[in-house]
Design a protein around this motif. Structure first.
Motif, PDB file in Angstrom:
ATOM      1  N   CYS A  19       0.757  -1.525  -0.073  1.00  0.00           N
ATOM      2  CA  CYS A  19      -0.191   0.151   0.338  1.00  0.00           C
ATOM      3  C   CYS A  19       0.339   1.231   0.001  1.00  0.00           C
ATOM      4  N   ALA A  20       1.774   1.460   0.716  1.00  0.00           N
ATOM      5  CA  ALA A  20       2.973   2.553   0.948  1.00  0.00           C
ATOM      6  C   ALA A  20       3.963   2.491  -0.608  1.00  0.00           C
ATOM      7  N   LEU A  21       4.059   1.643  -0.407  1.00  0.00           N
ATOM      8  CA  LEU A  21       4.273   1.661  -1.972  1.00  0.00           C
ATOM      9  C   LEU A  21       3.722   1.815  -3.291  1.00  0.00           C
ATOM     10  N   THR A  22       2.785   1.848  -3.342  1.00  0.00           N
ATOM     11  CA  THR A  22       1.680   1.831  -4.527  1.00  0.00           C
ATOM     12  C   THR A  22       1.298   3.457  -4.305  1.00  0.00           C
ATOM     13  N   ALA A  23       0.457   3.460  -2.575  1.00  0.00           N
ATOM     14  CA  ALA A  23       0.378   4.454  -2.620  1.00  0.00           C
ATOM     15  C   ALA A  23       0.374   5.580  -1.733  1.00  0.00           C
ATOM     16  N   PRO A  24       1.867   5.806  -1.643  1.00  0.00           N
ATOM     17  CA  PRO A  24       2.552   6.645  -0.615  1.00  0.00           C
ATOM     18  C   PRO A  24       1.954   7.927  -0.286  1.00  0.00           C
ATOM     19  N   SER A  25       0.759   9.114  -0.655  1.00  0.00           N
ATOM     20  CA  SER A  25       0.483  10.039  -0.366  1.00  0.00           C
ATOM     21  C   SER A  25      -0.968  10.166   0.407  1.00  0.00           C
ATOM     22  N   VAL A  26      -0.934   8.669   0.497  1.00  0.00           N
ATOM     23  CA  VAL A  26      -2.464   7.915   1.294  1.00  0.00           C
ATOM     24  C   VAL A  26      -1.677   6.656   2.211  1.00  0.00           C
ATOM     25  N   PHE A  27      -1.252   6.925   2.350  1.00  0.00           N
ATOM     26  CA  PHE A  27      -0.583   4.908   2.875  1.00  0.00           C
ATOM     27  C   PHE A  27       1.043   5.434   3.398  1.00  0.00           C
ATOM     28  N   ASP A  28       0.798   4.246   5.451  1.00  0.00           N
ATOM     29  CA  ASP A  28       2.043   5.018   5.083  1.00  0.00           C
ATOM     30  C   ASP A  28       2.156   3.649   6.318  1.00  0.00           C
ATOM     31  N   GLN A  29       3.586   3.468   6.594  1.00  0.00           N
ATOM     32  CA  GLN A  29       3.812   1.826   7.718  1.00  0.00           C
ATOM     33  C   GLN A  29       3.970   2.510   8.756  1.00  0.00           C
ATOM     34  N   ASP A  30       3.827   1.492   9.822  1.00  0.00           N
ATOM     35  CA  ASP A  30       4.007   2.282  11.627  1.00  0.00           C
ATOM     36  C   ASP A  30       5.388   1.723  11.852  1.00  0.00           C
ATOM     37  N   ASP A  31       5.898   2.305  13.167  1.00  0.00           N
ATOM     38  CA  ASP A  31       7.054   1.532  13.602  1.00  0.00           C
ATOM     39  C   ASP A  31       7.401  -0.380  13.424  1.00  0.00           C
ATOM     40  N   ASP A  32       5.894  -1.130  12.877  1.00  0.00           N
ATOM     41  CA  ASP A  32       6.523  -2.323  13.079  1.00  0.00           C
ATOM     42  C   ASP A  32       6.539  -2.818  11.829  1.00  0.00           C
ATOM     43  N   GLY A  33       6.106  -1.806  11.334  1.00  0.00           N
ATOM     44  CA  GLY A  33       5.989  -2.058   9.030  1.00  0.00           C
ATOM     45  C   GLY A  33       4.466  -2.449   9.012  1.00  0.00           C
ATOM     46  N   PHE A  34       2.924  -2.014   9.855  1.00  0.00           N
ATOM     47  CA  PHE A  34       2.367  -2.334   9.339  1.00  0.00           C
ATOM     48  C   PHE A  34       1.694  -1.258   8.680  1.00  0.00           C
ATOM     49  N   GLY A  35       0.693  -1.360   7.556  1.00  0.00           N
ATOM     50  CA  GLY A  35      -0.148  -0.326   7.133  1.00  0.00           C
ATOM     51  C   GLY A  35      -1.032   0.186   7.828  1.00  0.00           C
ATOM     52  N   LEU A  36      -0.732   1.770   7.222  1.00  0.00           N
ATOM     53  CA  LEU A  36      -1.345   2.733   8.194  1.00  0.00           C
ATOM     54  C   LEU A  36      -1.890   3.927   7.329  1.00  0.00           C
ATOM     55  N   VAL A  37      -3.518   4.215   7.009  1.00  0.00           N
ATOM     56  CA  VAL A  37      -3.976   5.397   6.189  1.00  0.00           C
ATOM     57  C   VAL A  37      -3.533   6.922   7.373  1.00  0.00           C
ATOM     58  N   ARG A  38      -2.801   7.183   6.356  1.00  0.00           N
ATOM     59  CA  ARG A  38      -1.589   8.489   6.797  1.00  0.00           C
ATOM     60  C   ARG A  38      -3.291   9.512   7.517  1.00  0.00           C
TER      61      ARG A  38
END
Length: 67
Positions: A19-38
Motif C-alpha cells: 500500500c505504501a509503495l503504491t499510494a505513498p500519499s495516502v498510506f504509510d507504515q507504522d514502527d512495526d511495519g504494518f500499514g496505516l492510512v496517513r
C-alpha cells in the motif's frame, strides 16, 4: 458528490508494504511495519492509486467505502 473512507484492517495486515509503495500519499507504515492510512488522508485524498493499492494488497486488508 460521494466521498470515500479508506481503512486498513490491522487484524489482517501482514506488513507487506504494498500500500505504501503504491499510494505513498495516502498510506504509510507504522514502527512495526504494518500499514496505516496517513492522518488526514482517510478520504483517499483523491489519489487514483488508492484503488490499485486495494488490488495489490496480498491479504485484502484495505477497504474503500463510499460515505
Amino acid at each position: 458528490m460521494s466521498s470515500h473512507r479508506v481503512s486498513i484492517d490491522s487484524g489482517i495486515c501482514i506488513g507487506s508494504g504494498q500500500c505504501a509503495l503504491t499510494a505513498p500519499s495516502v498510506f504509510d507504515q507504522d514502527d512495526d511495519g504494518f500499514g496505516l492510512v496517513r492522518s488526514g488522508r482517510e478520504d483517499g485524498g483523491g489519489d487514483p492509486l488508492v484503488r490499485e493499492a486495494v488490488r495489490v494488497c496480498p491479504v485484502q486488508a484495505i477497504s474503500v467505502e463510499e460515505v
